[in-house]
Design a protein around this motif. Sequence first.
Motif, PDB file in Angstrom:
ATOM      1  N   ARG A  71       0.821  -1.219   0.000  1.00 64.94           N
ATOM      2  CA  ARG A  71       0.000   0.000   0.000  1.00 64.94           C
ATOM      3  C   ARG A  71       0.855   1.268   0.000  1.00 64.94           C
ATOM      4  O   ARG A  71       0.330   2.372   0.205  1.00 64.94           O
ATOM      5  N   TYR A  72       2.172   1.149  -0.236  1.00 65.36           N
ATOM      6  CA  TYR A  72       3.083   2.287  -0.085  1.00 65.36           C
ATOM      7  C   TYR A  72       3.615   2.762  -1.426  1.00 65.36           C
ATOM      8  O   TYR A  72       3.913   1.969  -2.323  1.00 65.36           O
ATOM      9  N   ARG A  73       3.743   4.078  -1.537  1.00 63.30           N
ATOM     10  CA  ARG A  73       4.367   4.717  -2.697  1.00 63.30           C
ATOM     11  C   ARG A  73       5.644   5.407  -2.212  1.00 63.30           C
ATOM     12  O   ARG A  73       5.592   6.235  -1.304  1.00 63.30           O
ATOM     13  N   GLY A  74       6.783   5.044  -2.797  1.00 62.79           N
ATOM     14  CA  GLY A  74       8.063   5.527  -2.306  1.00 62.79           C
ATOM     15  C   GLY A  74       8.758   6.499  -3.232  1.00 62.79           C
ATOM     16  O   GLY A  74       8.126   7.251  -3.974  1.00 62.79           O
ATOM     17  N   LEU A  75      10.089   6.461  -3.195  1.00 62.59           N
ATOM     18  CA  LEU A  75      10.950   7.349  -3.967  1.00 62.59           C
ATOM     19  C   LEU A  75      12.022   6.530  -4.664  1.00 62.59           C
ATOM     20  O   LEU A  75      12.277   5.384  -4.307  1.00 62.59           O
ATOM     21  N   ARG A  76      12.670   7.145  -5.646  1.00 58.41           N
ATOM     22  CA  ARG A  76      13.824   6.540  -6.274  1.00 58.41           C
ATOM     23  C   ARG A  76      15.093   7.076  -5.634  1.00 58.41           C
ATOM     24  O   ARG A  76      15.270   8.279  -5.485  1.00 58.41           O
ATOM     25  N   ALA A  77      15.980   6.167  -5.226  1.00 56.46           N
ATOM     26  CA  ALA A  77      17.303   6.533  -4.720  1.00 56.46           C
ATOM     27  C   ALA A  77      18.309   5.898  -5.667  1.00 56.46           C
ATOM     28  O   ALA A  77      18.777   4.786  -5.448  1.00 56.46           O
ATOM     29  N   GLY A  78      18.588   6.587  -6.785  1.00 55.63           N
ATOM     30  CA  GLY A  78      19.375   5.967  -7.831  1.00 55.63           C
ATOM     31  C   GLY A  78      18.579   4.815  -8.417  1.00 55.63           C
ATOM     32  O   GLY A  78      17.372   4.919  -8.666  1.00 55.63           O
ATOM     33  N   PRO A  79      19.213   3.658  -8.621  1.00 53.88           N
ATOM     34  CA  PRO A  79      18.496   2.518  -9.176  1.00 53.88           C
ATOM     35  C   PRO A  79      17.664   1.760  -8.148  1.00 53.88           C
ATOM     36  O   PRO A  79      17.047   0.753  -8.477  1.00 53.88           O
ATOM     37  N   VAL A  80      17.680   2.236  -6.915  1.00 52.38           N
ATOM     38  CA  VAL A  80      17.020   1.542  -5.814  1.00 52.38           C
ATOM     39  C   VAL A  80      15.723   2.265  -5.449  1.00 52.38           C
ATOM     40  O   VAL A  80      15.630   3.488  -5.551  1.00 52.38           O
ATOM     41  N   ALA A  81      14.733   1.502  -5.021  1.00 51.72           N
ATOM     42  CA  ALA A  81      13.486   2.084  -4.522  1.00 51.72           C
ATOM     43  C   ALA A  81      13.586   2.267  -3.017  1.00 51.72           C
ATOM     44  O   ALA A  81      14.019   1.359  -2.295  1.00 51.72           O
TER      45      ALA A  81
ATOM     46  N   THR B 206       7.562   8.729   1.656  1.00 53.99           N
ATOM     47  CA  THR B 206       8.548   9.579   0.986  1.00 53.99           C
ATOM     48  C   THR B 206       9.325  10.483   1.927  1.00 53.99           C
ATOM     49  O   THR B 206      10.075  11.339   1.471  1.00 53.99           O
ATOM     50  N   ALA B 207       9.152  10.314   3.224  1.00 51.73           N
ATOM     51  CA  ALA B 207       9.881  11.137   4.189  1.00 51.73           C
ATOM     52  C   ALA B 207      10.105  10.338   5.463  1.00 51.73           C
ATOM     53  O   ALA B 207       9.239   9.566   5.885  1.00 51.73           O
ATOM     54  N   PHE B 208      11.277  10.507   6.073  1.00 49.58           N
ATOM     55  CA  PHE B 208      11.546   9.828   7.332  1.00 49.58           C
ATOM     56  C   PHE B 208      10.555  10.273   8.397  1.00 49.58           C
ATOM     57  O   PHE B 208      10.138  11.428   8.442  1.00 49.58           O
ATOM     58  N   GLY B 209      10.190   9.351   9.276  1.00 46.26           N
ATOM     59  CA  GLY B 209       9.353   9.686  10.405  1.00 46.26           C
ATOM     60  C   GLY B 209      10.160  10.382  11.490  1.00 46.26           C
ATOM     61  O   GLY B 209      11.393  10.456  11.432  1.00 46.26           O
ATOM     62  N   PRO B 210       9.495  10.902  12.519  1.00 47.41           N
ATOM     63  CA  PRO B 210      10.213  11.541  13.622  1.00 47.41           C
ATOM     64  C   PRO B 210      11.058  10.528  14.380  1.00 47.41           C
ATOM     65  O   PRO B 210      10.772   9.332  14.384  1.00 47.41           O
ATOM     66  N   ILE B 211      12.100  11.026  15.029  1.00 48.56           N
ATOM     67  CA  ILE B 211      12.991  10.160  15.790  1.00 48.56           C
ATOM     68  C   ILE B 211      12.588  10.172  17.261  1.00 48.56           C
ATOM     69  O   ILE B 211      11.806  11.013  17.707  1.00 48.56           O
TER      70      ILE B 211
END
Length: 522
Positions: free
Chosen positions: A42-52, A81-86
């Motif tokens: 159910r998640y839509r992410g980002l591209r980090a170079g050739p990696v998802a 698409t963004a880190f959660g809080p720490i």
Amino acid sequence: MLAAAMSGARIDRRTFVAGMAAGAGVAAGPTWAARPQPEAGRYRGLRAGPVAAFLGIRYARADRFAPPVAVSDAGERLEATAFGPIAPQLGLQDHRQSEDCLFLNVWTPDPDVRAKRPVMVYFHGGAYTSGTVTDPLTHGQHLAEQGDVVVVTVNQRLNVFGYGWLSPYGSQFADSGNLGQLDLIRALEWVRANIGAFGGDPSRVMVFGQSGGGAKIATLMAMPAANGLFHSAATMSGQQVTASGPANAQARTRAFLAEIGVREGDIGALLALPTERLVEGLGARDPILGGRVYFGPVLDMTNLPRHPFWPDAAPQSLHIPMILGNTLHETKAFIDPRGPILSGIDWSNIAERLTPQIRIDLDPRWVVAQYRAHYPDWSAMQVFYAATTAGRSWPGQVIEADARARAGAQATWVYQLDRPSPVDALRGAAHTDDIPYVFGTLGAPGSYSGTDRGAADTSRAMIAAFTGLARTGRPGLAHWNAYTLPNRETLVIGDGTTTMVADPRRWQRELWATAPYIQPGS
């Protein structure tokens, strides 16, 4: 860009890709950002170079001082698409902190359910008190790409929020001393249930962690609820021989409560205080160790019914193949060669400066005399760092490796990182210096590895070793022999070289074994 990502801000795909590439010291590929956003489950992410990359995935929820509750994976599609809080902590004020911090991140070469790649789950260091996996050193895109694995990094509750011992004040707090560990168990349960959608194989899950992250793994190896959730393990300068006893844990809670002005047992007041006030209380003085108050796993006889490696290695995890590693100059990372402790050090004052830095109760004057006799050419500073490393940061690894060997555990492999930093001539091979080699984040902020050929060769070897363990249950270096007694075979990692050595610091190991090691916090 990285600051924005770590604070939890929304970032666009092009900015994310450029920042990830800059962290590795390579050029960003403009075509990557133009590719469609990857999707998994159910998640839509980002591209980090050739990696998802899928960032900020919630794996559980938890009220203050309560066990974590799993979340459903059903429902509408979510942006990842963004880190959660720490986790709340002293320091790292440029990060968004929140008690609602149970988020993980996934990097995968291809989110295809048919891929069934090995899974590597990372827990961060910080001695149960601080830290975060949003640190650029532990971003997973390079490890995922170079090792052809799925990388998961996990944030969890820390310090008093994750390990404060409140059980004496009510049965509703029976789990309080190990909540941070229960968070990690929930994260591993999430991995088991969901990682297939990201191309991972839930039957090949390896946990790995540095410093406090390694200690968390050692503790999980003695927790019944963690049994079966991972299939191999690697700890990097992080051991947990014994947990905190309940009496010491309660003494620390009392010190903390006094610091924030809450009467002992007044749980209502403790639950009502704002997060920021509890974080301020972390500056309380530790009644056992001195320094800031320590919170860590507690021997509560339910979640943690025995010490991880005392009186032996926990039987439930003897079948798990394991890498154990340390660096040659551990203490150079937290005792600054340019700082006040080492300022003006000589043979007249080295003994008194050693005393607060070691965890084995030997007369420091005798220790110094032994080192001077054995290494007559060493300076006082060299003796100081060798003695503090061998008498503080290294013994736990020796105890764990020996305990596994004596118990006939599934194979254990031990490494010693000797490659000195080319970035800081005084640093040597210090605590945390193996992180960028394993993650491939050589050019990331905070790395001391450099980006030269020696660094690249060392990184390739360590990635091969770790991913091999995840993939097959043995390191991916054919010449790395398992650790046995009495030989204590150790892979010594130099400047792009890896060499097998039997018991490489035998003299120091035997010297410090003349008295018992006291696990900090226990």
